[in-house]
Scaffold this motif. Structure first.
Motif, short mmCIF file in Angstrom:
data_model
loop_
_atom_site.label_atom_id
_atom_site.label_comp_id
_atom_site.label_asym_id
_atom_site.label_seq_id
_atom_site.Cartn_x
_atom_site.Cartn_y
_atom_site.Cartn_z
N LEU A 7 0.88 -1.18 0.00
CA LEU A 7 0.00 0.00 0.00
C LEU A 7 0.91 1.22 0.00
O LEU A 7 1.42 1.64 1.04
CB LEU A 7 -0.92 0.00 1.22
CG LEU A 7 -1.80 1.25 1.41
CD1 LEU A 7 -2.70 1.46 0.20
CD2 LEU A 7 -2.62 1.15 2.68
N LEU A 9 1.94 5.03 -0.23
CA LEU A 9 1.38 6.33 0.10
C LEU A 9 2.35 7.44 -0.29
O LEU A 9 3.57 7.25 -0.30
CB LEU A 9 1.08 6.42 1.60
CG LEU A 9 0.11 5.38 2.18
CD1 LEU A 9 -0.05 5.59 3.68
CD2 LEU A 9 -1.24 5.43 1.48
N VAL A 15 -3.18 8.26 -0.93
CA VAL A 15 -2.91 7.06 -1.72
C VAL A 15 -2.15 7.44 -2.99
O VAL A 15 -2.37 8.51 -3.56
CB VAL A 15 -4.21 6.29 -2.04
CG1 VAL A 15 -4.79 5.66 -0.79
CG2 VAL A 15 -5.26 7.18 -2.71
N GLU A 87 -7.46 1.56 -4.67
CA GLU A 87 -7.09 2.74 -3.88
C GLU A 87 -8.31 3.42 -3.28
O GLU A 87 -8.24 3.94 -2.15
CB GLU A 87 -6.25 3.69 -4.72
CG GLU A 87 -4.87 3.11 -5.04
CD GLU A 87 -3.88 4.12 -5.59
OE1 GLU A 87 -4.20 5.33 -5.66
OE2 GLU A 87 -2.76 3.70 -5.95
N ALA A 90 -9.16 1.40 -0.30
CA ALA A 90 -8.21 1.66 0.78
C ALA A 90 -8.56 2.95 1.53
O ALA A 90 -8.40 3.02 2.75
CB ALA A 90 -6.79 1.75 0.21
N LEU A 96 -5.11 4.37 7.03
CA LEU A 96 -3.86 4.64 6.33
C LEU A 96 -2.71 4.95 7.29
O LEU A 96 -1.54 4.82 6.91
CB LEU A 96 -4.05 5.80 5.35
CG LEU A 96 -5.10 5.59 4.26
CD1 LEU A 96 -5.12 6.77 3.30
CD2 LEU A 96 -4.87 4.30 3.49
N ARG A 99 -2.11 1.32 8.82
CA ARG A 99 -2.01 0.34 7.74
C ARG A 99 -2.72 -0.97 8.10
O ARG A 99 -2.25 -2.05 7.78
CB ARG A 99 -0.55 0.07 7.37
CG ARG A 99 0.17 1.26 6.77
CD ARG A 99 1.61 0.94 6.45
NE ARG A 99 2.24 2.03 5.72
CZ ARG A 99 2.18 2.17 4.39
NH1 ARG A 99 1.51 1.29 3.66
NH2 ARG A 99 2.77 3.19 3.80
#
Length: 289
Positions: A7, A9, A15, A87, A90, A96, A99
């Protein structure tokens, strides 16, 4: 914890590809392919609170008739849909900062507005098609475990009726959101079976300098029929959206303004008017309570 290599960032915590933070998107999201079409939709908004763009991914969030909405360009093709859908998910279903996947998951409403050509004579130019099913010819979704969400009987019928070469991968069929379909259905909407190709030229039967594997595939698709389900149009995103939406728990629906009819050889006299009419129709339906 999801690793940073999985993932990715940006330095500001957004994202990677969409360049978005969770608070910058609405629960109701409209997809368009062309980044220049985003503002053709948001010009109808009462206000715009946020706008960003990275590569082909442009997003604007604002208010339309009291309803908060986001409009996002996805670019072309199933590969871009893989980026956008993962995304977006997510943003609402992964914390975020830590995680980690959230205990309470959020389901988004995602409506695609596009243009397409009809494969059937009775679906005239300037009409609208709402995809009841998406047929994926692209293989992208086969990277995921899709058996629980795919329509295997329709897939088998398509493979048999078109003599599909499985060296190109097994086509997949995914049903669109039934709840959104009820919200958007009307007498002016055709319910469709939309094919999603992995490319614009050979995968859609176009020949320039390269011969294609099955020169008769388009005519086979035109005549496909499974219990009254016939292919209505061909494009490059719907089935991928439906598949990832089903797997991730989001409600997804694809709408197309028909600007050409291949069976009749006709083209809309004013395709921009047809698209504008579909945009206004979709906005009003999404704003309904």
């Amino acid at each position: 914890m999801i690793q940073s290599s999985e993932l990715i960032l940006n330095p500001d915590g957004s994202v990677y590809h969409l360049n978005l933070l969770p608070e910058q998107i609405a629960h109701d999201i409209i997809f368009v392919g062309d980044q220049n079409r985003v503002e053709k939709i948001t010009k109808h908004f009462d206000s715009i609170e946020f706008s960003t763009q990275k590569r082909e991914f442009k997003t604007q969030t604002g208010i339309y008739k009291g309803k908060r909405m986001s409009v996002m360009s996805t670019g072309i093709g199933p590969d871009n849909i893989d980026i956008v859908m993962n995304e977006l998910d997510a943003l609402v279903n992964i914390d975020l900062k830590t995680r980690t996947i959230k205990e309470k998951l959020t389901s988004l409403n995602i409506v695609r507005i596009g243009t397409s050509g009809s494969l059937q004579a009775d679906i005239s130019v300037d009409s609208f098609v709402m995809s009841a099913y998406g047929l994926g010819l692209d293989n992208m979704l086969r990277s995921y475990l899709i058996d629980a969400v795919s329509e295997k009987d329709i897939e088998d019928a398509f493979i048999n009726q078109t003599n599909w070469d499985l060296r190109k991968g097994r086509p997949y069929v995914i049903k669109g959101s039934e709840s959104l379909a009820k919200k958007f259905e009307s007498k002016q909407i055709h319910k469709g079976f939309t094919g999603t190709a992995g490319g614009f030229y050979g995968p859609q039967g176009r020949v320039l300098r390269l011969n294609i594997q099955d020169a008769d595939l388009n005519s086979k698709m035109d005549s496909f029929n499974y219990n009254g389900i016939q292919m209505t149009n061909l494009e490059m995103e719907t089935a991928a959206i439906y598949g990832l939406g089903k797997l991730l728990g989001h409600e997804c629906l694809s709408l197309n303004a028909i600007i050409a009819n291949r069976a009749n050889g006709t083209f809309s006299e004013d395709p921009y008017k047809a698209v504008d009419a579909l945009i206004e129709y979709a906005l009003d339906k999404l704003a309904e309570k």
